[in-house]
Design a protein around this motif. Sequence first.
Motif, PDB file in Angstrom:
ATOM      1  N   LEU A  76     -21.953  -8.750 -37.794  1.00 53.51           N
ATOM      2  CA  LEU A  76     -21.262  -9.996 -38.116  1.00 53.51           C
ATOM      3  C   LEU A  76     -22.097 -11.222 -37.743  1.00 53.51           C
ATOM      4  CD1 LEU A  76     -17.566  -9.203 -37.097  1.00 53.51           C
ATOM      5  CD2 LEU A  76     -18.407  -9.717 -39.400  1.00 53.51           C
ATOM      6  N   GLU A  77     -23.064 -11.043 -36.845  1.00 51.01           N
ATOM      7  CA  GLU A  77     -23.920 -12.167 -36.449  1.00 51.01           C
ATOM      8  C   GLU A  77     -24.796 -12.644 -37.618  1.00 51.01           C
ATOM      9  OE1 GLU A  77     -26.183  -8.362 -35.403  1.00 51.01           O
ATOM     10  OE2 GLU A  77     -24.120  -9.105 -35.293  1.00 51.01           O
ATOM     11  N   HIS A  78     -24.891 -11.836 -38.680  1.00 46.69           N
ATOM     12  CA  HIS A  78     -25.702 -12.231 -39.829  1.00 46.69           C
ATOM     13  C   HIS A  78     -24.934 -13.119 -40.816  1.00 46.69           C
ATOM     14  CE1 HIS A  78     -28.771  -9.596 -38.390  1.00 46.69           C
ATOM     15  NE2 HIS A  78     -28.113  -8.493 -38.638  1.00 46.69           N
ATOM     16  N   ILE A  79     -23.644 -13.325 -40.539  1.00 49.31           N
ATOM     17  CA  ILE A  79     -22.813 -14.147 -41.417  1.00 49.31           C
ATOM     18  C   ILE A  79     -22.878 -15.601 -40.973  1.00 49.31           C
ATOM     19  CG2 ILE A  79     -20.489 -14.560 -42.281  1.00 49.31           C
ATOM     20  CD1 ILE A  79     -21.750 -11.959 -43.248  1.00 49.31           C
ATOM     21  N   ASN A  80     -23.374 -16.460 -41.841  1.00 49.86           N
ATOM     22  CA  ASN A  80     -23.419 -17.900 -41.580  1.00 49.86           C
ATOM     23  C   ASN A  80     -22.319 -18.560 -42.399  1.00 49.86           C
ATOM     24  OD1 ASN A  80     -23.946 -20.582 -41.196  1.00 49.86           O
ATOM     25  ND2 ASN A  80     -26.038 -20.545 -41.985  1.00 49.86           N
ATOM     26  N   ILE A  81     -21.248 -18.960 -41.728  1.00 52.10           N
ATOM     27  CA  ILE A  81     -20.093 -19.505 -42.449  1.00 52.10           C
ATOM     28  C   ILE A  81     -20.395 -20.874 -43.053  1.00 52.10           C
ATOM     29  CG2 ILE A  81     -18.456 -18.219 -41.036  1.00 52.10           C
ATOM     30  CD1 ILE A  81     -17.901 -20.783 -39.492  1.00 52.10           C
ATOM     31  N   LEU A 104     -15.386 -11.771 -44.541  1.00 51.83           N
ATOM     32  CA  LEU A 104     -16.428 -12.638 -45.078  1.00 51.83           C
ATOM     33  C   LEU A 104     -15.840 -14.018 -45.388  1.00 51.83           C
ATOM     34  CD1 LEU A 104     -18.282 -10.260 -47.578  1.00 51.83           C
ATOM     35  CD2 LEU A 104     -19.010 -10.929 -45.281  1.00 51.83           C
ATOM     36  N   PRO A 105     -16.680 -15.045 -45.485  1.00 56.28           N
ATOM     37  CA  PRO A 105     -16.189 -16.382 -45.837  1.00 56.28           C
ATOM     38  C   PRO A 105     -15.549 -16.381 -47.231  1.00 56.28           C
ATOM     39  CG  PRO A 105     -18.398 -16.507 -44.893  1.00 56.28           C
ATOM     40  CD  PRO A 105     -18.122 -15.056 -45.148  1.00 56.28           C
ATOM     41  N   PRO A 106     -14.836 -17.465 -47.595  1.00 65.21           N
ATOM     42  CA  PRO A 106     -14.228 -17.568 -48.923  1.00 65.21           C
ATOM     43  C   PRO A 106     -15.228 -17.209 -50.017  1.00 65.21           C
ATOM     44  CG  PRO A 106     -13.471 -19.373 -47.574  1.00 65.21           C
ATOM     45  CD  PRO A 106     -14.519 -18.637 -46.769  1.00 65.21           C
ATOM     46  N   LEU A 157     -18.760 -21.213 -52.073  1.00 63.35           N
ATOM     47  CA  LEU A 157     -18.170 -19.880 -52.120  1.00 63.35           C
ATOM     48  C   LEU A 157     -19.261 -18.810 -52.104  1.00 63.35           C
ATOM     49  CD1 LEU A 157     -15.438 -20.307 -54.889  1.00 63.35           C
ATOM     50  CD2 LEU A 157     -15.091 -20.232 -52.417  1.00 63.35           C
ATOM     51  N   TRP A 158     -18.993 -17.714 -51.414  1.00 64.53           N
ATOM     52  CA  TRP A 158     -19.873 -16.555 -51.480  1.00 64.53           C
ATOM     53  C   TRP A 158     -19.591 -15.813 -52.795  1.00 64.53           C
ATOM     54  CZ3 TRP A 158     -22.072 -13.716 -46.831  1.00 64.53           C
ATOM     55  CH2 TRP A 158     -22.378 -14.621 -45.807  1.00 64.53           C
ATOM     56  N   VAL A 159     -20.580 -15.087 -53.268  1.00 64.48           N
ATOM     57  CA  VAL A 159     -20.417 -14.287 -54.482  1.00 64.48           C
ATOM     58  C   VAL A 159     -20.644 -12.827 -54.122  1.00 64.48           C
ATOM     59  CG1 VAL A 159     -21.236 -13.825 -56.810  1.00 64.48           C
ATOM     60  CG2 VAL A 159     -21.154 -16.181 -55.972  1.00 64.48           C
ATOM     61  N   VAL A 160     -19.627 -12.005 -54.339  1.00 61.94           N
ATOM     62  CA  VAL A 160     -19.701 -10.581 -54.011  1.00 61.94           C
ATOM     63  C   VAL A 160     -20.011  -9.784 -55.277  1.00 61.94           C
ATOM     64  CG1 VAL A 160     -18.436  -8.571 -53.167  1.00 61.94           C
ATOM     65  CG2 VAL A 160     -18.105 -10.811 -52.078  1.00 61.94           C
ATOM     66  N   VAL A 161     -21.074  -9.001 -55.218  1.00 62.77           N
ATOM     67  CA  VAL A 161     -21.498  -8.188 -56.363  1.00 62.77           C
ATOM     68  C   VAL A 161     -21.663  -6.738 -55.900  1.00 62.77           C
ATOM     69  CG1 VAL A 161     -23.263  -7.809 -58.126  1.00 62.77           C
ATOM     70  CG2 VAL A 161     -22.685 -10.148 -57.422  1.00 62.77           C
ATOM     71  N   PHE A 162     -21.122  -5.812 -56.679  1.00 61.18           N
ATOM     72  CA  PHE A 162     -21.337  -4.386 -56.440  1.00 61.18           C
ATOM     73  C   PHE A 162     -22.306  -3.894 -57.494  1.00 61.18           C
ATOM     74  CE2 PHE A 162     -16.971  -5.207 -54.874  1.00 61.18           C
ATOM     75  CZ  PHE A 162     -17.177  -4.896 -53.531  1.00 61.18           C
ATOM     76  N   PRO A 163     -23.598  -3.885 -57.192  1.00 63.88           N
ATOM     77  CA  PRO A 163     -24.616  -3.641 -58.214  1.00 63.88           C
ATOM     78  C   PRO A 163     -24.670  -2.215 -58.749  1.00 63.88           C
ATOM     79  CG  PRO A 163     -25.623  -3.870 -56.055  1.00 63.88           C
ATOM     80  CD  PRO A 163     -24.180  -4.229 -55.893  1.00 63.88           C
ATOM     81  N   GLU A 164     -23.896  -1.307 -58.167  1.00 63.57           N
ATOM     82  CA  GLU A 164     -23.821   0.029 -58.766  1.00 63.57           C
ATOM     83  C   GLU A 164     -22.959   0.011 -60.024  1.00 63.57           C
ATOM     84  OE1 GLU A 164     -24.004   3.259 -55.254  1.00 63.57           O
ATOM     85  OE2 GLU A 164     -22.522   1.683 -54.921  1.00 63.57           O
ATOM     86  N   GLY A 165     -22.134  -1.019 -60.154  1.00 64.70           N
ATOM     87  CA  GLY A 165     -21.358  -1.197 -61.378  1.00 64.70           C
ATOM     88  C   GLY A 165     -20.002  -0.532 -61.384  1.00 64.70           C
ATOM     89  N   THR A 166     -19.828   0.534 -60.616  1.00 69.60           N
ATOM     90  CA  THR A 166     -18.562   1.236 -60.556  1.00 69.60           C
ATOM     91  C   THR A 166     -18.476   1.974 -59.224  1.00 69.60           C
ATOM     92  OG1 THR A 166     -17.085   2.754 -61.752  1.00 69.60           O
ATOM     93  CG2 THR A 166     -19.413   3.390 -61.571  1.00 69.60           C
ATOM     94  N   ARG A 167     -17.297   2.470 -58.903  1.00 72.31           N
ATOM     95  CA  ARG A 167     -17.129   3.192 -57.644  1.00 72.31           C
ATOM     96  C   ARG A 167     -17.832   4.541 -57.710  1.00 72.31           C
ATOM     97  NH1 ARG A 167     -10.573   2.194 -57.512  1.00 72.31           N
ATOM     98  NH2 ARG A 167     -10.700  -0.061 -57.839  1.00 72.31           N
TER      99      ARG A 167
END
Length: 249
Positions: A76-81, A104-106, A157-167
């Motif tokens: 969590l120390e790597h999160i810069n709000i 994670l931040p908004p 805003l942060w942008v969350v991406v799941f680059p595998e594309g699917t679960r």
Amino acid sequence: MAQPNISYQNNNFRIYLGSAVFLVGSIIATFVFGSLVLLCIIFPFNVRYRMGKGWAEAVLKLAEICCGVRHEIEGLEHINIDSAAIVLSNHQSAWETLAFRCFLPPQTSLFKQSLLWVPFWGWAMATLKPIAIDRNNKSAALRKLISQGTGALKEGLWVVVFPEGTRMPVDKIVSFSAGGAMLAQKSGYPVIPIAHNAGKFWPRYSFLKYPGTIKVKIGPPIASKGRKTADINKEAEDWVKLAMQKIDQ
């Protein structure tokens, strides 16, 4: 789907009962919080976002109470709000789509356009600035990710991406698509890699949830300015794969 171990098999009734109660509770929570988000549409975005975050927190608490699903987070120390970033994470279940909103931040994230038509939940998500894409049109989806993602980052805003594309199954990580890394390269914002094993206890597409502690590892920021998309993507993918090996150990 991940196979439960012997201790799970000896307690099948509790697992089925807990999963059933969780399903009912999560449906009720979705209806309640979805309605609240829609009622707050006249208020600023941060008000609606807090309501959406409250829904995610409620569902995770239900999973803990009913199914014994907990989590622990490292890094969590790597999160810069105070600075926006792009998250590149492996994707195993629905758990991470909820949990990331809690620690994670908004943020905004990619959504299939069709999901925004789901009653209450989809309608509510449509008010939370999602990046809604048509997966059947990859070039248009990439353009929307770059344009709307850059706009979201500039808003903070942060942008969350799941680059595998699917679960994906618990024991599998496929090569990352380059969309998230390209967003980082073009926008100049850093990448935060995240690895987790949520699918072990909250399997993809499964009614059953198994008791245990999901482990999450958050990596240090990956710089993007002046770098190639392929290099950013490879560094993030390599970090996630190595972190997953450590989690498995």
